[in-house]
Design a protein around this motif. Structure first.
Motif, PDB file in Angstrom:
ATOM      1  N   ALA A   1       1.654  -2.490   0.852  1.00  0.00           N
ATOM      2  CA  ALA A   1       1.339  -3.644   1.703  1.00  0.00           C
ATOM      3  C   ALA A   1       0.510  -3.267   2.926  1.00  0.00           C
ATOM      4  O   ALA A   1       0.083  -4.141   3.684  1.00  0.00           O
ATOM      5  CB  ALA A   1       2.634  -4.319   2.151  1.00  0.00           C
ATOM      6  N   HIS A   2       0.260  -1.972   3.125  1.00  0.00           N
ATOM      7  CA  HIS A   2      -0.375  -1.531   4.363  1.00  0.00           C
ATOM      8  C   HIS A   2      -1.823  -1.988   4.503  1.00  0.00           C
ATOM      9  O   HIS A   2      -2.246  -2.380   5.590  1.00  0.00           O
ATOM     10  CB  HIS A   2      -0.312  -0.006   4.478  1.00  0.00           C
ATOM     11  CG  HIS A   2       1.044   0.507   4.824  1.00  0.00           C
ATOM     12  ND1 HIS A   2       1.296   1.826   5.114  1.00  0.00           N
ATOM     13  CD2 HIS A   2       2.251  -0.142   4.926  1.00  0.00           C
ATOM     14  CE1 HIS A   2       2.580   1.991   5.368  1.00  0.00           C
ATOM     15  NE2 HIS A   2       3.178   0.812   5.251  1.00  0.00           N
TER      16      HIS A   2
ATOM     17  N   THR B   1      10.222 -13.456  17.728  1.00  0.00           N
ATOM     18  CA  THR B   1      10.173 -14.424  16.640  1.00  0.00           C
ATOM     19  C   THR B   1      10.137 -13.704  15.298  1.00  0.00           C
ATOM     20  O   THR B   1       9.657 -12.574  15.194  1.00  0.00           O
ATOM     21  CB  THR B   1       8.945 -15.339  16.767  1.00  0.00           C
ATOM     22  OG1 THR B   1       7.746 -14.536  16.747  1.00  0.00           O
ATOM     23  CG2 THR B   1       8.976 -16.128  18.061  1.00  0.00           C
ATOM     24  N   ALA B   2      10.642 -14.349  14.254  1.00  0.00           N
ATOM     25  CA  ALA B   2      10.708 -13.762  12.910  1.00  0.00           C
ATOM     26  C   ALA B   2       9.803 -14.518  11.961  1.00  0.00           C
ATOM     27  O   ALA B   2       9.701 -15.748  12.015  1.00  0.00           O
ATOM     28  CB  ALA B   2      12.145 -13.780  12.405  1.00  0.00           C
ATOM     29  N   HIS B   3       9.134 -13.769  11.069  1.00  0.00           N
ATOM     30  CA  HIS B   3       8.151 -14.347  10.155  1.00  0.00           C
ATOM     31  C   HIS B   3       8.242 -13.662   8.792  1.00  0.00           C
ATOM     32  O   HIS B   3       8.776 -12.560   8.674  1.00  0.00           O
ATOM     33  CB  HIS B   3       6.728 -14.151  10.702  1.00  0.00           C
ATOM     34  CG  HIS B   3       6.574 -14.613  12.126  1.00  0.00           C
ATOM     35  ND1 HIS B   3       6.079 -15.855  12.465  1.00  0.00           N
ATOM     36  CD2 HIS B   3       6.869 -13.990  13.307  1.00  0.00           C
ATOM     37  CE1 HIS B   3       6.074 -15.982  13.783  1.00  0.00           C
ATOM     38  NE2 HIS B   3       6.549 -14.861  14.315  1.00  0.00           N
ATOM     39  N   THR B   4       7.695 -14.309   7.789  1.00  0.00           N
ATOM     40  CA  THR B   4       7.553 -13.681   6.470  1.00  0.00           C
ATOM     41  C   THR B   4       6.105 -13.251   6.221  1.00  0.00           C
ATOM     42  O   THR B   4       5.852 -12.475   5.308  1.00  0.00           O
ATOM     43  CB  THR B   4       7.999 -14.636   5.352  1.00  0.00           C
ATOM     44  OG1 THR B   4       7.278 -15.877   5.458  1.00  0.00           O
ATOM     45  CG2 THR B   4       9.498 -14.902   5.429  1.00  0.00           C
ATOM     46  N   ASP B   5       5.177 -13.722   7.030  1.00  0.00           N
ATOM     47  CA  ASP B   5       3.760 -13.389   6.892  1.00  0.00           C
ATOM     48  C   ASP B   5       3.342 -12.455   8.029  1.00  0.00           C
ATOM     49  O   ASP B   5       3.438 -12.824   9.210  1.00  0.00           O
ATOM     50  CB  ASP B   5       2.923 -14.671   6.942  1.00  0.00           C
ATOM     51  CG  ASP B   5       1.427 -14.408   6.883  1.00  0.00           C
ATOM     52  OD1 ASP B   5       1.025 -13.293   6.469  1.00  0.00           O
ATOM     53  OD2 ASP B   5       0.647 -15.308   7.258  1.00  0.00           O
ATOM     54  N   PRO B   6       2.896 -11.242   7.718  1.00  0.00           N
ATOM     55  CA  PRO B   6       2.487 -10.311   8.768  1.00  0.00           C
ATOM     56  C   PRO B   6       1.420 -10.873   9.698  1.00  0.00           C
ATOM     57  O   PRO B   6       1.487 -10.676  10.922  1.00  0.00           O
ATOM     58  CB  PRO B   6       1.954  -9.101   7.990  1.00  0.00           C
ATOM     59  CG  PRO B   6       2.677  -9.150   6.692  1.00  0.00           C
ATOM     60  CD  PRO B   6       2.833 -10.607   6.376  1.00  0.00           C
ATOM     61  N   ALA B   7       0.436 -11.582   9.142  1.00  0.00           N
ATOM     62  CA  ALA B   7      -0.640 -12.126   9.964  1.00  0.00           C
ATOM     63  C   ALA B   7      -0.101 -13.129  10.979  1.00  0.00           C
ATOM     64  O   ALA B   7      -0.584 -13.207  12.115  1.00  0.00           O
ATOM     65  CB  ALA B   7      -1.703 -12.778   9.083  1.00  0.00           C
ATOM     66  N   ALA B   8       0.909 -13.892  10.578  1.00  0.00           N
ATOM     67  CA  ALA B   8       1.506 -14.870  11.500  1.00  0.00           C
ATOM     68  C   ALA B   8       2.208 -14.152  12.650  1.00  0.00           C
ATOM     69  O   ALA B   8       2.129 -14.587  13.809  1.00  0.00           O
ATOM     70  CB  ALA B   8       2.495 -15.756  10.747  1.00  0.00           C
TER      71      ALA B   8
ATOM     72  N   MET C   1       1.399 -11.224  13.867  1.00  0.00           N
ATOM     73  CA  MET C   1       0.361 -10.642  14.715  1.00  0.00           C
ATOM     74  C   MET C   1      -0.294 -11.691  15.611  1.00  0.00           C
ATOM     75  O   MET C   1      -0.777 -11.363  16.701  1.00  0.00           O
ATOM     76  CB  MET C   1      -0.715  -9.972  13.857  1.00  0.00           C
ATOM     77  CG  MET C   1      -0.238  -8.781  13.056  1.00  0.00           C
ATOM     78  SD  MET C   1      -1.591  -8.084  12.074  1.00  0.00           S
ATOM     79  CE  MET C   1      -0.685  -7.250  10.770  1.00  0.00           C
ATOM     80  N   ALA C   2      -0.318 -12.930  15.145  1.00  0.00           N
ATOM     81  CA  ALA C   2      -0.998 -14.004  15.886  1.00  0.00           C
ATOM     82  C   ALA C   2      -0.128 -14.623  16.973  1.00  0.00           C
ATOM     83  O   ALA C   2      -0.605 -15.477  17.737  1.00  0.00           O
ATOM     84  CB  ALA C   2      -1.457 -15.087  14.913  1.00  0.00           C
TER      85      ALA C   2
ATOM     86  N   LEU D   1      -5.955  -4.632   7.705  1.00  0.00           N
ATOM     87  CA  LEU D   1      -7.161  -5.465   7.795  1.00  0.00           C
ATOM     88  C   LEU D   1      -6.891  -6.716   8.632  1.00  0.00           C
ATOM     89  O   LEU D   1      -7.772  -7.178   9.372  1.00  0.00           O
ATOM     90  CB  LEU D   1      -7.648  -5.838   6.392  1.00  0.00           C
ATOM     91  CG  LEU D   1      -8.117  -4.659   5.531  1.00  0.00           C
ATOM     92  CD1 LEU D   1      -8.577  -5.152   4.163  1.00  0.00           C
ATOM     93  CD2 LEU D   1      -9.236  -3.876   6.216  1.00  0.00           C
ATOM     94  N   ALA D   2      -5.661  -7.245   8.542  1.00  0.00           N
ATOM     95  CA  ALA D   2      -5.301  -8.393   9.381  1.00  0.00           C
ATOM     96  C   ALA D   2      -5.283  -7.998  10.857  1.00  0.00           C
ATOM     97  O   ALA D   2      -5.728  -8.760  11.721  1.00  0.00           O
ATOM     98  CB  ALA D   2      -3.932  -8.933   8.961  1.00  0.00           C
ATOM     99  N   ALA D   3      -4.814  -6.790  11.152  1.00  0.00           N
ATOM    100  CA  ALA D   3      -4.821  -6.310  12.532  1.00  0.00           C
ATOM    101  C   ALA D   3      -6.247  -6.107  13.027  1.00  0.00           C
ATOM    102  O   ALA D   3      -6.564  -6.385  14.192  1.00  0.00           O
ATOM    103  CB  ALA D   3      -4.027  -5.007  12.634  1.00  0.00           C
ATOM    104  N   PHE D   4      -7.128  -5.624  12.152  1.00  0.00           N
ATOM    105  CA  PHE D   4      -8.533  -5.452  12.522  1.00  0.00           C
ATOM    106  C   PHE D   4      -9.171  -6.785  12.886  1.00  0.00           C
ATOM    107  O   PHE D   4     -10.009  -6.853  13.790  1.00  0.00           O
ATOM    108  CB  PHE D   4      -9.317  -4.825  11.365  1.00  0.00           C
ATOM    109  CG  PHE D   4      -9.046  -3.353  11.153  1.00  0.00           C
ATOM    110  CD1 PHE D   4      -8.355  -2.595  12.082  1.00  0.00           C
ATOM    111  CD2 PHE D   4      -9.504  -2.724  10.010  1.00  0.00           C
ATOM    112  CE1 PHE D   4      -8.123  -1.253  11.886  1.00  0.00           C
ATOM    113  CE2 PHE D   4      -9.271  -1.372   9.798  1.00  0.00           C
ATOM    114  CZ  PHE D   4      -8.577  -0.636  10.736  1.00  0.00           C
ATOM    115  N   GLU D   5      -8.782  -7.844  12.171  1.00  0.00           N
ATOM    116  CA  GLU D   5      -9.345  -9.168  12.448  1.00  0.00           C
ATOM    117  C   GLU D   5      -9.080  -9.582  13.894  1.00  0.00           C
ATOM    118  O   GLU D   5      -9.890 -10.278  14.515  1.00  0.00           O
ATOM    119  CB  GLU D   5      -8.738 -10.202  11.493  1.00  0.00           C
ATOM    120  CG  GLU D   5      -9.230 -10.128  10.068  1.00  0.00           C
ATOM    121  CD  GLU D   5     -10.669 -10.576   9.912  1.00  0.00           C
ATOM    122  OE1 GLU D   5     -11.086 -11.513  10.640  1.00  0.00           O
ATOM    123  OE2 GLU D   5     -11.396  -9.985   9.088  1.00  0.00           O
ATOM    124  N   LEU D   6      -7.957  -9.114  14.433  1.00  0.00           N
ATOM    125  CA  LEU D   6      -7.587  -9.438  15.811  1.00  0.00           C
ATOM    126  C   LEU D   6      -7.891  -8.286  16.762  1.00  0.00           C
ATOM    127  O   LEU D   6      -7.600  -8.376  17.956  1.00  0.00           O
ATOM    128  CB  LEU D   6      -6.097  -9.790  15.876  1.00  0.00           C
ATOM    129  CG  LEU D   6      -5.668 -11.017  15.050  1.00  0.00           C
ATOM    130  CD1 LEU D   6      -4.149 -11.120  14.996  1.00  0.00           C
ATOM    131  CD2 LEU D   6      -6.280 -12.283  15.621  1.00  0.00           C
TER     132      LEU D   6
END
Length: 339
Positions: A81-82, A56-63, A65-66, A87-92
């Motif tokens: 942007a890193h 799937t393709a997204h414009t939001d990195p967090a989306a 990852m989810a 930090l978003a990856a850490f959340e998961l």
């Protein structure tokens, strides 16, 4: 990930580097699949995802990852942007392979280190791919035997055909010499304590205002010196070379004499033209090792601390270039997680 299912990877950033990693995961290595991609350019993300079953393709990195089935994250977006993506990856609590730089500056890199410490375990591997290049691996192993004695000096040459239009004088250090910073720390097992940058008159091949080439001297806490010739508009090819001078001998890598011809009264070979050719094997092996280690539940390779240390050294290097003086490197105390 469950059982023998492939590792589902979300690739963040689908520019030249990210798209090459997508190709590598999809066609070169085993045990992984591209589950999602993300890029601020929706058209580019969709183009990269097209043809990959279930991606799937997204414009939001967090989306990205989810997405269900994502087990790990590969970050290949621009450096600024890193931090947010990490930090978003850490959340998961997802394992991450983050292309260098970890972040563009020491302060933000240290925040990432502290956030990983708060997790209580390592999640990040930084993409210093030279640690996976066959020649560098052999050089590291040779130094580890001790047969050449103590390393005294490390000479590095890093040349590009031409720089990108947006390249600045500081980027010669932050985007190019950062590799030699990590190589110096890794090969010698030393921390870098000070940086001096000297620059001759710029080459006629350099764009107006770009200080190219530069000569960088790195001092280490082990008493060794490492120098780097960085020349990003040499015009003739892509070359990365290193020579270690030790007490009882020397060792050199990067000569690139894979094929030498003798014909018509002349001898010679070819010079690689960019990093995708010179380090293709290193990128393949790096990603293969990351996937295999991640599937086993481990984390290995260059750490967030290595990314932070490189950022701190490069920051000192930019100051040294701008101020024309020797600049000490200031490092935080190394946390137990990375010892």
């Amino acid at each position: 990930m469950h059982g023998n299912q492939p590792l589902g990877i979300a690739v963040i950033g689908t520019g030249r580097m990210g798209a090459d990693h997508v190709r590598r995961i999809d066609r070169v290595i085993s045990g992984a699949r591209v589950a999602a991609v993300a890029d601020t350019d929706a058209e580019r993300a969709n183009a990269v995802a097209a043809g990959i079953d279930g991606c799937t393709a997204h414009t939001d990195p967090a989306a990205a990852m989810a997405v269900a089935g994502v087990d790990a994250v590969l970050i290949a977006s621009p450096g600024p942007a890193h931090e947010a993506a990490l930090l978003a990856a850490f959340e998961l609590d997802l394992p991450v392979l983050c292309e260098k730089p970890l972040t563009p500056d020491a302060a933000s890199a240290l925040r990432v280190v502290e956030a990983e410490q708060a997790l209580g375990h390592r999640r990040i591997q930084v993409g210093f791919m030279r640690r996976y290049d066959t020649e560098y691996v052999r050089l590291k192993a040779l130094l580890g035997t001790g047969q050449l004695g103590r390393p005294l000096m490390l000479h590095n040459r890093h040349r590009n055909v031409a720089s990108s239009p947006f390249f600045t004088s500081s980027m010669l250090i932050t985007d190019s010499v950062s590799h030699e910073v990590d190589v110096t720390r890794w090969l010698l097992g030393h921390e870098i304590t000070a940086v001096t940058v000297l620059a001759p008159d710029s080459s006629a091949g350099a764009p107006d205002g770009l200080r190219d080439p530069q000569f960088v001297v790195l001092e280490t806490d082990g008493g060794a010196l490492s120098d780097v010739e960085i020349f990003v508009n040499c015009g003739f090819g892509y070359q990365v070379q290193a020579e270690v001078v030790c007490e009882r001998g020397t060792a050199r890598v990067g000569d690139g004499h894979h094929l030498v011809t003798h014909t018509a009264g002349r001898w010679g070979g070819t010079i690689t033209q960019d990093w995708t050719e010179r380090f293709a094997q290193a990128y393949d092996d790096e990603l293969r090792a990351w996937v295999d280690t991640t599937r086993r539940g481990g984390v290995d390779g260059p750490s967030a601390w290595d990314g932070y240390a490189a950022a701190a050294v490069c920051e000192a290097g930019v100051r040294a270039l701008q101020e024309g003086c020797r600049v000490p490197v200031e490092l935080a105390e190394k946390p137990a997680l990375y010892r």
